[in-house]
Design a protein around this motif. Structure first.
Motif, mmCIF file in Angstrom:
data_model
loop_
_atom_site.group_PDB
_atom_site.id
_atom_site.type_symbol
_atom_site.label_atom_id
_atom_site.label_comp_id
_atom_site.label_asym_id
_atom_site.label_seq_id
_atom_site.Cartn_x
_atom_site.Cartn_y
_atom_site.Cartn_z
ATOM 1 N N ALA A 10 2.144 -2.267 -7.955
ATOM 2 C CA ALA A 10 1.979 -0.970 -7.283
ATOM 3 C C ALA A 10 2.216 0.182 -8.253
ATOM 4 C CB ALA A 10 2.926 -0.870 -6.087
ATOM 5 N N GLU A 18 -4.336 -6.956 -1.023
ATOM 6 C CA GLU A 18 -3.545 -7.835 -1.874
ATOM 7 C C GLU A 18 -4.148 -9.234 -1.878
ATOM 8 O OE1 GLU A 18 1.126 -9.037 -2.188
ATOM 9 O OE2 GLU A 18 0.206 -9.180 -0.218
ATOM 10 N N VAL A 28 2.179 1.869 -3.473
ATOM 11 C CA VAL A 28 1.176 2.549 -4.312
ATOM 12 C C VAL A 28 1.132 4.028 -3.958
ATOM 13 C CG1 VAL A 28 -1.277 2.703 -4.896
ATOM 14 C CG2 VAL A 28 -0.212 0.462 -4.636
ATOM 15 N N LEU A 32 -3.353 -6.441 -6.760
ATOM 16 C CA LEU A 32 -3.527 -5.329 -5.827
ATOM 17 C C LEU A 32 -4.814 -4.610 -6.185
ATOM 18 C CD1 LEU A 32 0.030 -3.734 -5.478
ATOM 19 C CD2 LEU A 32 -1.087 -5.416 -4.016
ATOM 20 N N THR A 33 -5.630 -4.327 -5.173
ATOM 21 C CA THR A 33 -6.897 -3.625 -5.356
ATOM 22 C C THR A 33 -6.888 -2.383 -4.479
ATOM 23 O OG1 THR A 33 -8.029 -5.709 -5.771
ATOM 24 C CG2 THR A 33 -9.404 -3.826 -5.211
ATOM 25 N N ALA A 34 -7.208 -1.251 -5.071
ATOM 26 C CA ALA A 34 -7.243 0.015 -4.336
ATOM 27 C C ALA A 34 -8.658 0.562 -4.316
ATOM 28 C CB ALA A 34 -6.299 1.025 -4.976
ATOM 29 N N SER A 77 -8.152 -2.294 -9.749
ATOM 30 C CA SER A 77 -7.257 -3.401 -9.399
ATOM 31 C C SER A 77 -6.382 -3.746 -10.588
ATOM 32 C CB SER A 77 -8.046 -4.626 -8.936
ATOM 33 O OG SER A 77 -8.838 -5.114 -9.975
ATOM 34 N N GLY A 113 0.830 -1.213 0.000
ATOM 35 C CA GLY A 113 0.000 0.000 0.000
ATOM 36 C C GLY A 113 0.859 1.254 0.000
ATOM 37 N N VAL A 121 -5.510 -0.237 0.204
ATOM 38 C CA VAL A 121 -4.963 -1.185 -0.773
ATOM 39 C C VAL A 121 -4.976 -2.582 -0.161
ATOM 40 C CG1 VAL A 121 -2.987 -1.771 -2.222
ATOM 41 C CG2 VAL A 121 -3.484 0.620 -1.724
ATOM 42 N N TYR A 143 -10.586 4.065 -3.169
ATOM 43 C CA TYR A 143 -10.217 5.435 -2.833
ATOM 44 C C TYR A 143 -11.444 6.325 -2.666
ATOM 45 C CZ TYR A 143 -10.970 6.594 -7.786
ATOM 46 O OH TYR A 143 -11.512 6.772 -9.030
#
Length: 192
Positions: free
Chosen positions: A170, A100, A72, A124-126, A144, A69, A98, A128
């Motif tokens: 990232a 994983e 990123v 990886l999924t963010a 992601s 995270g 973030v 926001y």
């Protein structure tokens, strides 16, 4: 001597007219679309006096608790500020989460009978939330990105390959988030 068939020539003319009108309609439709380069100096939001790069540079990103995270976040800070770091007085704040997911992608052993995974995928999924200076939500989103890696038999090499895949993911996720947030700011600016 062959004479032209009146029915076939009329059908040919009709096809030609339809084709021309189809082209005219498609040109009218395409001209209604507005495409604007993301890296232009034009402002993202209506009424803004600063360009897109300056507006993106005014986003502060809250700290993240994990190593991937933080990768990123660091890549986003670099992308938003174009290498200048975080803003002193931010106009926007970005809450970033973030997560994983590490999966075994394939099991292929050439010379052993063991069922050890030899390939993996890091995703990886963010999530926001972008807020303006007043605390009002400007945008909410989720993106992601997957990154594949080979898992050798040596433990440290397998660990290092996974870390390298996390770092690649990232960087790519930060680029994807930068584009998504710029689009969100442009959409928000049109509503204002």
């Amino acid at each position: 001597m062959l004479l032209p068939d009146p029915e076939k020539s009329e059908a040919g003319r009709h096809f030609g007219r339809v084709t021309v009108w189809g082209l005219v309609a498609s040109l009218a439709l395409v001209s209604a679309c507005t495409v604007r380069p993301l890296y232009s100096s034009a402002p993202l939001t209506t009424g803004s006096q600063v360009g897109a790069a300056t507006e993106l540079a005014s986003i502060s990103i809250k700290p993240v608790g994990t190593r991937y995270g933080q990768q990123v976040r660091n890549n986003l800070i670099f992308a938003f500020g174009q290498g200048s770091g975080e803003p002193a007085s931010p106009a926007y704040t970005l809450d970033l989460g973030v997560s994983e997911l590490v999966e075994s992608a394939a099991i292929v052993q050439v010379q052993t009978e063991e069922d050890e995974p030899t390939a993996g995928t890091v995703t990886l999924t963010a999530n926001y939330v972008l807020r303006d200076a007043t605390g009002a939500v400007v945008a909410v989103g989720k993106r992601s990105i997957p990154s594949s890696f080979d898992r050798p038999r040596q433990e440290f090499a397998a660990y290092r390959a996974q870390i390298d895949a996390e770092n690649r993911a990232a960087r790519e996720l930060a680029d994807l988030l930068r584009l998504a947030i710029a689009q969100d700011l442009a959409k928000h600016g049109k509503k204002a």
